[in-house]
Design an enzyme around this catalytic site. Structure first.
Site, mmCIF file in Angstrom:
data_model
loop_
_atom_site.group_PDB
_atom_site.id
_atom_site.type_symbol
_atom_site.label_atom_id
_atom_site.label_comp_id
_atom_site.label_asym_id
_atom_site.label_seq_id
_atom_site.Cartn_x
_atom_site.Cartn_y
_atom_site.Cartn_z
ATOM 1 N N HIS A 1 0.835 -1.200 0.000
ATOM 2 C CA HIS A 1 0.000 0.000 0.000
ATOM 3 C C HIS A 1 0.874 1.255 0.000
ATOM 4 C CE1 HIS A 1 -3.717 2.276 1.247
ATOM 5 N NE2 HIS A 1 -2.786 3.113 1.673
ATOM 6 N N GLU A 2 1.834 1.318 0.920
ATOM 7 C CA GLU A 2 2.689 2.490 1.024
ATOM 8 C C GLU A 2 3.654 2.588 -0.154
ATOM 9 O OE1 GLU A 2 2.003 4.770 3.085
ATOM 10 O OE2 GLU A 2 0.540 3.583 4.199
ATOM 11 N N HIS B 1 1.890 4.275 -3.043
ATOM 12 C CA HIS B 1 1.879 5.732 -2.909
ATOM 13 C C HIS B 1 3.216 6.321 -3.366
ATOM 14 C CE1 HIS B 1 -1.951 6.061 -0.986
ATOM 15 N NE2 HIS B 1 -1.588 5.477 0.140
#
Length: 202
Positions: free
Chosen positions: A21-22, A25
């Site tokens: 997820h990170e 980003h």
């Protein structure tokens, strides 16, 4: 009540879900022209780069937690509005992709795995990634849904929301402790899981 075995079964899904997820980003920010996350070592799939200890423990124990936010300098984006939108939604999309991938792995291994712990790990990984995606869709700061909303909202409305950000954690806590959060998220969670199960049974 905290259960060590349940925590161990959930651990791979949590580490993978948070890390990817990170990373999503950071990677999309890099593609859009901002290399801040890369320079700070966040363009990585290493969970240690992304885990925030208290947020991680809260996620393991209370089922609601957080990772270290990826540093982003929006002014570096070649197209600021598009950059904010794509970076914000990247983590959600990544968790949905992971949920799909784990569903497909489970589809083709379920028979051989039987009732083994690995079967439970895969099931939990699907649940965790769907949960991360739907939770982050909420339009409440600092969640991704709020950033997505901010990116598409006219500027004069967006600025009016900034003072409300200071109360966001209180709002999230009240929603979680009252059970309202489950009532909001369950329909989204069940809808996404239903779509994945259609793929599983095809």
């Amino acid at each position: 009540m905290f259960n060590v075995m349940d925590a161990l079964i959930a651990l791979p899904g949590i580490l993978i879900g948070l890390s990817f997820h990170e990373f999503a980003h950071a990677y999309v920010a890099y593609l859009m022209g901002d290399d801040t996350a890369r320079r700070e070592g966040r363009l990585s799939l290493n969970p240690l780069r992304h885990i925030e200890p208290i947020g991680f423990l809260m996620l393991m124990i209370a089922k609601i937690g957080w990772a270290r936010p990826v540093p982003v300098r929006e002014d570096n984006f070649e197209n600021k509005k598009l950059g904010i939108f794509l970076v914000s939604i990247a983590g959600i999309v990544m968790n949905l992709i992971l949920a799909f991938v784990f569903t497909m792995i489970l589809k083709y291994t379920a028979e051989s795995l039987g009732d083994s712990p690995l079967f439970e790990v895969l099931v939990m990984a699907i649940i965790i990634n769907v949960s991360l995606a739907t939770f982050n869709l909420l339009p409440i700061p600092p969640l991704d849904g709020y950033r997505v909303l901010s990116a598409v909202m006219p500027a004069h409305y967006r600025y009016k929301l900034y003072p409300l950000e200071r109360y966001s954690m209180v709002v999230l806590f009240l929603l979680a402790s009252s059970g309202a959060l489950d009532r909001i998220l369950d329909p989204m969670f069940n809808s996404v899981l239903g779509v994945l199960m259609n793929f599983f049974y095809v």
